[in-house]
Structures are given as C-alpha cells and as structure tokens.
Design a protein around this motif. Structure first.
Motif, PDB file in Angstrom:
ATOM      1  N   GLU A  81       0.822  -1.206   0.000  1.00 55.70           N
ATOM      2  CA  GLU A  81       0.000   0.000   0.000  1.00 55.70           C
ATOM      3  C   GLU A  81       0.858   1.258   0.000  1.00 55.70           C
ATOM      4  OE1 GLU A  81      -2.346  -3.288   0.702  1.00 55.70           O
ATOM      5  OE2 GLU A  81      -0.690  -2.688   2.007  1.00 55.70           O
ATOM      6  N   LEU A  82       1.915   1.260   0.814  1.00 59.15           N
ATOM      7  CA  LEU A  82       2.781   2.434   0.863  1.00 59.15           C
ATOM      8  C   LEU A  82       3.567   2.584  -0.434  1.00 59.15           C
ATOM      9  CD1 LEU A  82       3.898   4.835   2.335  1.00 59.15           C
ATOM     10  CD2 LEU A  82       5.538   3.349   3.507  1.00 59.15           C
ATOM     11  N   ALA A  83       4.034   1.472  -1.013  1.00 59.06           N
ATOM     12  CA  ALA A  83       4.754   1.541  -2.283  1.00 59.06           C
ATOM     13  C   ALA A  83       3.876   2.128  -3.378  1.00 59.06           C
ATOM     14  CB  ALA A  83       5.243   0.147  -2.684  1.00 59.06           C
ATOM     15  N   TYR A 105       6.068  -4.777  -6.123  1.00 61.51           N
ATOM     16  CA  TYR A 105       5.600  -5.344  -4.860  1.00 61.51           C
ATOM     17  C   TYR A 105       5.037  -6.734  -5.098  1.00 61.51           C
ATOM     18  CZ  TYR A 105       1.319  -3.444  -6.890  1.00 61.51           C
ATOM     19  OH  TYR A 105       0.294  -3.130  -7.756  1.00 61.51           O
ATOM     20  N   GLY A 106       4.983  -7.522  -4.049  1.00 65.00           N
ATOM     21  CA  GLY A 106       4.473  -8.881  -4.129  1.00 65.00           C
ATOM     22  C   GLY A 106       2.981  -8.941  -3.873  1.00 65.00           C
ATOM     23  N   GLY A 107       2.475 -10.170  -3.853  1.00 65.82           N
ATOM     24  CA  GLY A 107       1.070 -10.376  -3.525  1.00 65.82           C
ATOM     25  C   GLY A 107       0.145 -10.449  -4.709  1.00 65.82           C
ATOM     26  N   GLY A 108       0.630 -10.116  -5.904  1.00 65.67           N
ATOM     27  CA  GLY A 108      -0.227 -10.170  -7.080  1.00 65.67           C
ATOM     28  C   GLY A 108      -0.138 -11.517  -7.775  1.00 65.67           C
ATOM     29  N   ASP A 109      -0.850 -11.655  -8.886  1.00 68.75           N
ATOM     30  CA  ASP A 109      -0.812 -12.904  -9.642  1.00 68.75           C
ATOM     31  C   ASP A 109       0.334 -12.853 -10.662  1.00 68.75           C
ATOM     32  OD1 ASP A 109      -1.712 -11.164 -11.577  1.00 68.75           O
ATOM     33  OD2 ASP A 109      -3.793 -11.830 -11.442  1.00 68.75           O
ATOM     34  N   GLN A 277      -4.107  -9.312  -2.958  1.00 71.51           N
ATOM     35  CA  GLN A 277      -3.719  -7.948  -3.292  1.00 71.51           C
ATOM     36  C   GLN A 277      -4.799  -7.224  -4.085  1.00 71.51           C
ATOM     37  OE1 GLN A 277      -1.362  -6.170  -2.213  1.00 71.51           O
ATOM     38  NE2 GLN A 277      -1.653  -4.379  -3.520  1.00 71.51           N
ATOM     39  N   VAL A 278      -5.432  -7.918  -5.011  1.00 70.19           N
ATOM     40  CA  VAL A 278      -6.486  -7.289  -5.826  1.00 70.19           C
ATOM     41  C   VAL A 278      -7.626  -6.811  -4.937  1.00 70.19           C
ATOM     42  CG1 VAL A 278      -8.201  -7.673  -7.629  1.00 70.19           C
ATOM     43  CG2 VAL A 278      -5.907  -8.644  -7.865  1.00 70.19           C
TER      44      VAL A 278
END
Length: 451
Positions: A81-83, A105-109, A277-278
């Motif tokens: 979120e900060l990035a 950033y990570g967390g995505g597909d 993340q989405v």
C-alpha cells in the motif's frame, strides 16, 4: 517560506502549483536542502507531516537537471500500500517532468509479476519497491542497479519490525557504494540508529515533533469492558452519517469478527493480511473515493495510506505501543483538517493508555458511556507510578534473605516470637490469624498496584 526558496526546476514548480502546494511543512523545510546538497540523511517524522514529498521533490529536481533517463533512485517501503501510494505521488509531482516510476511489490498474480518485469526492462528513473519482491527480481537478473544514485528507505522502523533488515542489507550489496542514502523513520529506537550506521555515511539528523498528534484531532476515550465494545461502536456510528471512518483492532481475527457484526447495519469492509492484493487495492480505492465509508483493519493501515477527509478514528483496542497510537490518530486531521479519535480502554489496557498520555504530553478526555450502557470500569491516573515507586528488596542479616519494604515482611520480629514452636499437624490452619497489611504506608491507598 514557500517552495520558491528551493529554486526547483520550472517544470517541477509548475507541478507543485498545479497541485496546490504553497508552503513546505517543517520536515520538508529541513530535509529538502540536505538532500539537494547530496548529504546522507536520517530523519524522524511521524505520519501526516509531508515526509514523502520531502524526499521525492529534491530527487525529482536532481533527475530533471541531469537529464538522465537511466535508473536513478530506489525507494524501499515496508508494504504494498505504501509503495503504491509513493508511486502515485511521484506521478503527480513529475507530471510535467517526463520522469517515470515503477512500483514493485508482491502479492499479485502472474500477470502483475510479468507487468513489473516488462516495465523494468523498458526502463524508469525511479523504482519504488518492497524488499521481498525486489530481491526476487535481483536474483533473477531482471534489474540492474549499477547506475543508482539515491537509496531512500521510508518507514524504516516498520521495515525492521517486519524483519526486513537482512533483506535490505542484501539489496545494498547490489548498489554502488558512491550513492546518497536517505532514511526516514516515524520513530527512532536504538535499533534504527545501529542499522543506520551500517548503511549511511556521516548523516545529517533531523527530528520533527516525535510523539505529538495533530492539533486538529479531538481525542477522547471510553473506559469499557470488552463485552461493551461492539455495542459501543455501533452506537457511535449510528450518531452521524460519517463520510470516512477507520476502526483499528489489534488482530485480524478481531477485525473479521467486528466486520461480521457491523456489516449487519453499515456499509463496511475488513482490511487485513489474509486478503488478496487485488481485493486490498479495490477496498482501498473505494475508501479513497468515498464509495466505502467505514474500514476495519489492523495496524497495517496505520501507516502508508494517504486519505484526506477521514473524520473519525476508533481504537477498538488500545494499541500496545504508544507510538502506534500516534500513527493511528494521524490518519485523521490531515492537510490541516479536523478529525476525531476515540479509544476504548479496558481494565487490562489502562497502563498502556497512561503511557500514551505520557508520550503525547496531554491528558485525554474521558467520555461517559451512552444512556442504556452499564457502568464501565473505573479509570484513575493516580495509580501511575514511576520506576522509583517499585517495591525494593534489601538484604538482612539472618532469617529470610530478603525483606520487602511496605509489606509485612519488613516488620521486625519480636524476639519472644522468634523461636515459637511450629503448630502440630493436628492444629487447624484456619485458626491461625492472617497477618494484616499495614494501615498506612506507601501503597496503603493505592489500587491496582502490580508488584
């Protein structure tokens, strides 16, 4: 003072004018000249003070003057979120400059992963990244940092709390030694100073009003039992049609539980680390554009989100760290606006709340529970105590090795009683008179004293 004193490039100044930036905040006023002079910097400033612009603006100005199109600046942030927020602010400031940035950033597909790699291959002057995802790209040879001139660590204290110190040091091994390093932190514990010595060279130091909450925040608290909290939240939210509210709970389990209760009457979403993340991006987007008015979350949203117009912050649980209180409350009364912060304090959390008052240097107003609520627990500031108030132990000759001041163990033993025979096993212990506490003394009128 206004921004003209920094002699920014005309295109950058035009962007500031278009965004309505007139006067620099104290952290901007102090940090921007240091960064322009290429000095390493360690700066302590809490959330909501304008620190992001304090490091973005001078870097953009340098890139604009140099005319370079190679990778120039790496900004590390603790959360996605900060990035994303930093990247959005860069895009706003650099609108007239033709300077590009990429959030990593990570967390995505897999699609997000491919988009990030392709963007890096295409090129950008600024990369804003979380440490974990950046290390993965470096290990895969997808990013070259040899041309880097600036390394900026934002929310450094949070990154160390999240265990990123080793990752940061790994990343630094990929960077040129001849670079400018800037470290921003909301707090300045010893571990941050020790860490800064490893990566900064003779840094300038700046500290801005650590532990102070914004003047526009009206702060208050309720002394409650845990069983009263959910009904109290519902009562508060029913009093007014709020445009933007954040409710902080201590764990994601509590966030989920409170969300189930509140969604029966209100449009509310839960924000926690279990979400994809989405989903997190969608929720935050809806909250920023006010289509979502109530957000329940953990401290993951106490830093790194910049939403103007939050009217109310509710601390469902008293934060364990007084500085976390400052960050939570800092979500409201931003940009010289007004806001309200309400904290629920149960009996167990009263010592935590007293430490919060000590940090911010003020007594927070206690509110009476609304009509229809049973009376809550008593709250008193008088049973605060300093370290010097703690019971002390002293050696004594003979008998018990230690004696405790302010208790029955400190009484002198009557010589005639010293050699009394022990009661036989047949004698009932209940007949023995219990020693009474002294009627007067240091702790005689104190309540809730914890030895």
């Amino acid at each position: 003072m206004d921004f003209s004193v920094f002699n920014f490039e005309s295109s950058l100044q035009e962007g500031l004018d278009a965004m309505g930036f007139e006067k620099p905040t104290p952290i901007q006023e102090k940090a921007i000249p240091v960064i322009i002079q290429n000095r390493d910097l360690i700066a302590c400033a809490q959330t909501g003070t304008g620190k992001t612009a304090a490091f973005i603006l001078p870097v953009l100005n340098k890139i604009s003057k140099s005319g370079s199109s190679s990778l120039n600046t790496l900004i590390l942030a603790p959360t996605r979120e900060l990035a994303i927020q930093i990247d959005q602010q860069i895009q706003g400031f650099a609108y007239f400059l033709g300077i590009s940035s990429i959030p990593v950033y990570g967390g995505g597909d897999g699609i997000v992963w491919e988009q990030q790699k392709k963007a890096l291959e295409t090129g950008a002057e600024i990369v804003v990244a979380t440490p974990g995802r950046l290390i993965a790209l470096l290990a895969g040879g997808k990013i070259d940092l040899s041309s880097l001139e600036h390394l900026i660590l934002d929310e450094a204290d949070r990154m160390l709390d999240m265990g990123f110190s080793d990752d940061i040091l790994k990343i630094i091994n990929y960077l040129p030694k001849n670079r400018q390093t800037v470290l921003f932190s909301a707090t300045m514990p010893p571990k941050i100073r020790q860490f800064s010595m490893k990566i900064l060279q003779n840094p300038e130091e700046i500290s801005i009003a650590l532990g102070k909450t914004a003047e526009g925040v009206t702060q208050s608290f309720y002394s409650v039992y845990d069983g009263q909290k959910e009904d109290l939240v519902t009562n508060i939210l029913s009093q007014k049609d709020y445009e933007a509210v954040i409710i902080f709970a201590s764990t994601k389990e509590k966030v989920k539980s409170l969300h189930k209760v509140l969604r029966k009457k209100f449009e509310v979403e839960a924000f926690h680390s279990d979400l994809e993340q989405v989903e997190r991006e969608k929720i935050m987007s809806n909250f920023k554009n006010k289509t979502l008015k109530i957000l329940v979350g953990t401290d993951i949203i106490s830093r790194g989100i910049d939403v103007v117009g939050i009217e109310l912050v509710i601390n469902f649980d008293t934060p364990g760290d007084p500085e976390d209180y400052v960050h939570r409350v800092g979500r409201t009364a931003r940009a010289d606006m007004e806001g309200e912060a309400i904290t629920f304090v149960n009996p167990k959390d009263q010592p935590k709340f007293r430490r919060i008052e000590e940090l911010i240097g003020m007594e927070i107003n206690q509110l009476e529970l609304p009509e229809g609520f049973e009376k809550g627990p008593g709250y008193s500031r008088e049973d605060k105590r300093s370290r010097n108030d703690k019971p002390k132990f002293q050696k004594k000759k003979g008998g018990s090795k230690f004696k405790k001041r302010g208790s029955d163990f400190s009484k002198k033993t009557n010589p005639s009683e010293k050699f009394q025979p022990k009661a036989s096993q047949n004698e009932s212990k209940t007949n023995d008179p219990k020693p009474s506490r002294p009627a007067s003394g240091k702790f005689s009128n104190r309540k809730n004293v914890i030895d």
